[in-house]
Motif scaffolding. Structure first.
Motif, PDB file in Angstrom:
ATOM      1  N   ILE A   1      74.649 -96.634   0.544  1.00 40.56           N
ATOM      2  CA  ILE A   1      73.176 -96.555   0.553  1.00 40.56           C
ATOM      3  C   ILE A   1      72.590 -97.485   1.610  1.00 40.56           C
ATOM      4  O   ILE A   1      73.012 -98.639   1.734  1.00 40.56           O
ATOM      5  CB  ILE A   1      72.589 -96.938  -0.834  1.00 40.56           C
ATOM      6  CG1 ILE A   1      73.215 -96.076  -1.939  1.00 40.56           C
ATOM      7  CG2 ILE A   1      71.067 -96.802  -0.844  1.00 40.56           C
ATOM      8  CD1 ILE A   1      72.963 -96.603  -3.339  1.00 40.56           C
TER       9      ILE A   1
ATOM     10  N   PHE B   1      68.557 -98.607   3.139  1.00 39.78           N
ATOM     11  CA  PHE B   1      67.145 -98.476   2.778  1.00 39.78           C
ATOM     12  C   PHE B   1      66.223 -98.597   3.981  1.00 39.78           C
ATOM     13  O   PHE B   1      66.442 -99.415   4.870  1.00 39.78           O
ATOM     14  CB  PHE B   1      66.762 -99.588   1.782  1.00 39.78           C
ATOM     15  CG  PHE B   1      66.718 -99.119   0.358  1.00 39.78           C
ATOM     16  CD1 PHE B   1      67.791 -98.448  -0.192  1.00 39.78           C
ATOM     17  CD2 PHE B   1      65.591 -99.362  -0.431  1.00 39.78           C
ATOM     18  CE1 PHE B   1      67.755 -98.022  -1.519  1.00 39.78           C
ATOM     19  CE2 PHE B   1      65.546 -98.939  -1.753  1.00 39.78           C
ATOM     20  CZ  PHE B   1      66.630 -98.272  -2.297  1.00 39.78           C
TER      21      PHE B   1
ATOM     22  N   VAL C   1      64.436-101.940   7.792  1.00 40.43           N
ATOM     23  CA  VAL C   1      65.593-101.038   7.754  1.00 40.43           C
ATOM     24  C   VAL C   1      66.887-101.824   7.540  1.00 40.43           C
ATOM     25  O   VAL C   1      67.155-102.789   8.253  1.00 40.43           O
ATOM     26  CB  VAL C   1      65.700-100.243   9.081  1.00 40.43           C
ATOM     27  CG1 VAL C   1      66.829 -99.221   9.000  1.00 40.43           C
ATOM     28  CG2 VAL C   1      64.381 -99.559   9.407  1.00 40.43           C
ATOM     29  N   THR C   2      67.684-101.400   6.565  1.00 39.90           N
ATOM     30  CA  THR C   2      68.959-102.094   6.313  1.00 39.90           C
ATOM     31  C   THR C   2      70.131-101.350   6.931  1.00 39.90           C
ATOM     32  O   THR C   2      70.045-100.163   7.245  1.00 39.90           O
ATOM     33  CB  THR C   2      69.267-102.206   4.799  1.00 39.90           C
ATOM     34  OG1 THR C   2      69.739-100.919   4.334  1.00 39.90           O
ATOM     35  CG2 THR C   2      68.065-102.651   4.002  1.00 39.90           C
ATOM     36  N   GLU C   3      71.238-102.055   7.059  1.00 40.67           N
ATOM     37  CA  GLU C   3      72.518-101.414   7.335  1.00 40.67           C
ATOM     38  C   GLU C   3      72.914-100.673   6.059  1.00 40.67           C
ATOM     39  O   GLU C   3      72.425-101.004   4.964  1.00 40.67           O
ATOM     40  CB  GLU C   3      73.586-102.477   7.645  1.00 40.67           C
ATOM     41  CG  GLU C   3      73.329-103.292   8.910  1.00 40.67           C
ATOM     42  CD  GLU C   3      73.643-102.542  10.194  1.00 40.67           C
ATOM     43  OE1 GLU C   3      74.107-101.374  10.110  1.00 40.67           O
ATOM     44  OE2 GLU C   3      73.399-103.110  11.269  1.00 40.67           O
TER      45      GLU C   3
ATOM     46  N   ASN D   1      68.584 -93.855   1.770  1.00 37.24           N
ATOM     47  CA  ASN D   1      69.556 -92.982   2.439  1.00 37.24           C
ATOM     48  C   ASN D   1      70.848 -93.059   1.657  1.00 37.24           C
ATOM     49  O   ASN D   1      71.398 -94.145   1.464  1.00 37.24           O
ATOM     50  CB  ASN D   1      69.795 -93.446   3.877  1.00 37.24           C
ATOM     51  CG  ASN D   1      68.555 -93.259   4.737  1.00 37.24           C
ATOM     52  OD1 ASN D   1      68.397 -92.229   5.370  1.00 37.24           O
ATOM     53  ND2 ASN D   1      67.668 -94.242   4.719  1.00 37.24           N
ATOM     54  N   VAL D   2      71.312 -91.895   1.195  1.00 37.33           N
ATOM     55  CA  VAL D   2      72.460 -91.890   0.284  1.00 37.33           C
ATOM     56  C   VAL D   2      73.553 -90.973   0.808  1.00 37.33           C
ATOM     57  O   VAL D   2      73.282 -89.843   1.235  1.00 37.33           O
ATOM     58  CB  VAL D   2      72.023 -91.391  -1.120  1.00 37.33           C
ATOM     59  CG1 VAL D   2      73.196 -91.397  -2.087  1.00 37.33           C
ATOM     60  CG2 VAL D   2      70.874 -92.236  -1.666  1.00 37.33           C
ATOM     61  N   SER D   3      74.784 -91.464   0.803  1.00 35.00           N
ATOM     62  CA  SER D   3      75.926 -90.601   1.091  1.00 35.00           C
ATOM     63  C   SER D   3      77.076 -91.017   0.189  1.00 35.00           C
ATOM     64  O   SER D   3      77.029 -92.072  -0.443  1.00 35.00           O
ATOM     65  CB  SER D   3      76.339 -90.695   2.563  1.00 35.00           C
ATOM     66  OG  SER D   3      76.854 -91.976   2.848  1.00 35.00           O
TER      67      SER D   3
ATOM     68  N   ARG E   1      74.424 -88.321   5.191  1.00 31.48           N
ATOM     69  CA  ARG E   1      73.447 -88.861   4.250  1.00 31.48           C
ATOM     70  C   ARG E   1      72.284 -87.907   4.030  1.00 31.48           C
ATOM     71  O   ARG E   1      71.942 -87.092   4.884  1.00 31.48           O
ATOM     72  CB  ARG E   1      72.900 -90.176   4.776  1.00 31.48           C
ATOM     73  CG  ARG E   1      71.975 -90.017   5.962  1.00 31.48           C
ATOM     74  CD  ARG E   1      71.692 -91.342   6.614  1.00 31.48           C
ATOM     75  NE  ARG E   1      71.491 -91.186   8.034  1.00 31.48           N
ATOM     76  CZ  ARG E   1      70.300 -91.249   8.630  1.00 31.48           C
ATOM     77  NH1 ARG E   1      69.221 -91.431   7.917  1.00 31.48           N
ATOM     78  NH2 ARG E   1      70.196 -91.116   9.917  1.00 31.48           N
TER      79      ARG E   1
ATOM     80  N   GLU F   1      68.187 -88.376   2.745  1.00 34.78           N
ATOM     81  CA  GLU F   1      67.217 -89.459   2.623  1.00 34.78           C
ATOM     82  C   GLU F   1      66.188 -89.112   1.555  1.00 34.78           C
ATOM     83  O   GLU F   1      65.452 -88.137   1.694  1.00 34.78           O
ATOM     84  CB  GLU F   1      66.529 -89.660   3.991  1.00 34.78           C
ATOM     85  CG  GLU F   1      65.463 -90.739   3.988  1.00 34.78           C
ATOM     86  CD  GLU F   1      64.894 -90.995   5.395  1.00 34.78           C
ATOM     87  OE1 GLU F   1      65.389 -90.382   6.361  1.00 34.78           O
ATOM     88  OE2 GLU F   1      63.946 -91.788   5.500  1.00 34.78           O
TER      89      GLU F   1
HETATM   90  P1  ADP Z   1      66.913 -92.626  11.195  1.00 38.54           P
HETATM   91  O1  ADP Z   1      66.044 -93.637  11.863  1.00 38.54           O
HETATM   92  O2  ADP Z   1      67.119 -91.387  11.959  1.00 38.54           O
HETATM   93  O3  ADP Z   1      66.494 -92.365   9.785  1.00 38.54           O
HETATM   94  P2  ADP Z   1      68.954 -94.679  11.135  1.00 38.54           P
HETATM   95  O4  ADP Z   1      70.259 -94.665  11.836  1.00 38.54           O
HETATM   96  O5  ADP Z   1      67.933 -95.628  11.580  1.00 38.54           O
HETATM   97  O6  ADP Z   1      68.409 -93.209  11.127  1.00 38.54           O
HETATM   98  O7  ADP Z   1      69.272 -94.947   9.619  1.00 38.54           O
HETATM   99  C1  ADP Z   1      68.321 -94.950   8.671  1.00 38.54           C
HETATM  100  C2  ADP Z   1      68.889 -95.562   7.422  1.00 38.54           C
HETATM  101  O8  ADP Z   1      69.988 -94.810   6.941  1.00 38.54           O
HETATM  102  C3  ADP Z   1      69.414 -96.964   7.594  1.00 38.54           C
HETATM  103  O9  ADP Z   1      68.973 -97.737   6.500  1.00 38.54           O
HETATM  104  C4  ADP Z   1      70.904 -96.808   7.567  1.00 38.54           C
HETATM  105  O10 ADP Z   1      71.531 -97.947   7.035  1.00 38.54           O
HETATM  106  C5  ADP Z   1      71.076 -95.650   6.652  1.00 38.54           C
HETATM  107  N1  ADP Z   1      72.305 -94.882   6.894  1.00 38.54           N
HETATM  108  C6  ADP Z   1      72.795 -94.493   8.076  1.00 38.54           C
HETATM  109  N2  ADP Z   1      73.922 -93.780   7.904  1.00 38.54           N
HETATM  110  C7  ADP Z   1      74.128 -93.698   6.557  1.00 38.54           C
HETATM  111  C8  ADP Z   1      75.121 -93.063   5.733  1.00 38.54           C
HETATM  112  N3  ADP Z   1      76.098 -92.360   6.251  1.00 38.54           N
HETATM  113  N4  ADP Z   1      74.999 -93.203   4.403  1.00 38.54           N
HETATM  114  C9  ADP Z   1      73.995 -93.886   3.864  1.00 38.54           C
HETATM  115  N5  ADP Z   1      73.052 -94.491   4.575  1.00 38.54           N
HETATM  116  C10 ADP Z   1      73.101 -94.397   5.915  1.00 38.54           C
END
Ligand code: ADP
Ligand code: MG
Length: 504
Positions: free
Chosen positions: A18, A20, A165-167, A207-209, A220, A222
């Motif tokens: 996840i 956020f 925005v988180t990792e 964001n969930v995967s 993911r 969202e």
């Molecule tokens: P965008 O700006 O297009 O929404 P980002 O790369 O900025 O894409 O990511 C948005 C959010 O999704 C971030 O918080 C990131 O940590 C999260 N994220 C990216 N890849 C995944 C994934 N495979 N599973 C879950 N969360 C993810």
């Protein structure tokens, strides 16, 4: 993380991932690029000026207060604050977006990196941040179903937002909710956001995967605009189950934006997810790069309060509070200050946290007010704690005194809390007055107590025999009878001691 813990987190053999994106509405007076007010709940279109309406010839002017709030967040989270960041146009068409683009930050955001730490149970977690960027909110479409028409309310257009925005660091819905709660606590604590989730001041996209352990990240989906912690948990749990079922049934997950419906408890696809390229981002020619002088950052730094996590750690060290208590009383600056004032004035830190988490919170909740709104100040609580500690009243009697005093404290509509509680002397006088008028004084005359115990023992000779024959339960029954005979005024500890002695 230990393998056992890791394994216990798996859902049907899948690891949950996840990340956020949180929109925190900044509590400025006016909008991010105009002077229109941002107050919530006004008549539609009464808080939108020419800039917000995107009338030709208008130009955006950056709100200094919004930038300062972004700096505060960066300082609180240990982020890098960019000396230069850039505003970009995010282009898309929607009726609530009169310019045809949203001003946001893309390649160079103002806040970069940093982290949020919190406890999940007794485990310390750290979620890394990618960035936090400034942007404007859009307006709102209002669908008047009964006349079959839609209208646009542009009051919200141009409201300042910080998107945090988180990792993809979180591994369960519980961890995601704990992260969101901690972030919510921080933004309200440092005074950059009012945190009102019903009004949309703090909304999260999750964001969930899912993936099998060891595999690369899954695709993911969202979940947009989660504005309650309860829905957050439900939405993520549903989404995880749904994704696992799809994969188990042989389908691939398509990247998508979904909405959570609290009525059905399900997530529903809203649109397939756009990529950054779809938005044709480019630097906004109307706004120069945002330049933040080091000296400004230093000035803001000098005004930063002690943060909740640091404060909790200090309370553990300085007052010997358990971690749980320290985290709970640092819910808000007001509660934390209340605790410290009561602990200092009474010298009874653990009792103070017990009472604040228990009786005081319950009384506040019952009235639907926050600790900022009560005139039952920490000096009164401290007085009460002193009278429990010195044996004047029992805990039970103390609750009666509390109810009486709390009930008679005026409760304010606004806030009575001004950043600290000046009075740090225990108010014993008002507590003693209630104890006196209600006759709640604990019986501390050991002669009188012994007389009562003798009476109870004589009147209940069979029970005394049972105890002496080895039936331990009879002891508690006797204590109860003595307490009753003393009309609750005997000191339970003293009753225990004297009774034990008399029973031999
Ligand atoms: P965008 O700006 O297009 O929404 P980002 O790369 O900025 O894409 O990511 C948005 C959010 O999704 C971030 O918080 C990131 O940590 C999260 N994220 C990216 N890849 C995944 C994934 N495979 N599973 C879950 N969360 C993810
Ligand atoms: Mg995004």
């Amino acid at each position: 993380m230990s393998n056992a813990k890791q394994a216990s987190l798996l859902v049907r053999g899948y690891e949950v991932v996840i990340g956020f994106e949180t929109h925190a509405q900044l509590s400025t007076q006016s909008k991010i690029f105009s002077r229109a007010p941002i107050a919530f709940g006004a008549e539609p279109n009464t808080q939108a000026c020419a800039v917000d309406l995107a009338l030709p010839g208008t130009l955006p002017v950056m709100n200094r207060g919004a930038v300062e709030k972004a700096i505060r967040l960066g300082l609180a989270l240990g982020s890098h604050i960019a000396e230069q960041s850039v505003f970009a146009r995010k282009n898309y068409f929607y009726p609530d977006l009169p310019k045809g683009y949203q001003i946001s930050q893309f390649e160079i955001p103002v806040v970069q990196g940093g982290e949020v730490s919190f406890f999940l149970g007794d485990e310390k977690k750290t979620v890394r941040l990618v960035r936090a960027h400034l942007e404007e909110d859009a307006g709102k479409s209002l669908h008047e179903d009964f006349i079959g028409q839609s209208g646009i309310d542009l009051n919200r257009a141009g409201t300042p937002l910080l998107e945090i925005v988180t990792e993809p660091d979180m591994r369960s819905s519980a961890e995601a909710v704990a992260y969101a709660k901690e972030l919510h606590k921080i933004v309200t604590w440092i005074g950059i956001c009012d945190g009102n989730m019903q009004e949309g001041s703090f909304r999260c996209d999750a964001n969930v995967s899912v993936r099998k352990p060891g595999e690369p990240l899954g695709t993911r989906r969202e979940i947009k605009n989660l504005n309650s912690f309860k829905f957050m948990q439900q939405a993520i749990d549903y989404e995880v189950r749904w994704q696992i079922e799809q994969i188990e049934d042989g389908f691939e997950i398509q990247q998508a934006t979904v909405l959570f419906d609290p009525d059905t408890g399900e997530t529903r696809a809203m649109r397939t997810k756009e990529d950054a390229a779809d938005y044709r981002y480019f630097p906004d020619p109307d706004l120069p790069p945002l330049v933040i002088a080091r000296s400004w950052v230093d000035e803001v730094k000098a005004q930063m309060p002690e943060l909740p996590r640091q404060m909790a750690e200090r309370l553990v060290t300085a007052y010997g509070l358990p971690e749980y208590d320290a985290t709970t009383v640092t819910q808000s600056p007001a509660m934390a200050a209340y605790f410290e004032a009561a602990a200092k004035a009474s010298g009874q830190a653990k009792m103070a946290s017990n009472w604040i988490m228990g009786e005081v919170s319950a009384a506040l909740n019952a009235r639907g007010i926050s600790i900022e709104q009560t005139h039952y100040g920490p000096e009164k609580l401290a007085g009460l704690l002193l009278r429990i500690a010195d044996g004047t009243i029992s805990n039970k009697a103390a609750k009666e005194v509390f109810a009486e005093q709390f009930g008679h404290s005026l409760h304010a509509v606004g806030s009575t809390f001004t950043g600290s509680y000046a009075v740090q002397i225990a108010d014993v006088a008002s507590v003693d007055a209630v104890i006196e008028s209600k006759g709640l004084k604990q019986m501390n005359d050991s002669g009188a107590l012994e007389a009562i115990i003798d009476e109870v023992m004589t009147a209940n000779a069979p029970m005394v025999e049972q105890f002496r024959a080895g039936k331990d339960k009879a002891f508690n029954a006797l204590v109860g009878l003595v307490m009753k005979a003393s009309k609750g005024k005997a000191n339970p500890q003293q009753v225990n001691d004297v009774l034990k002695q008399k029973l031999g």
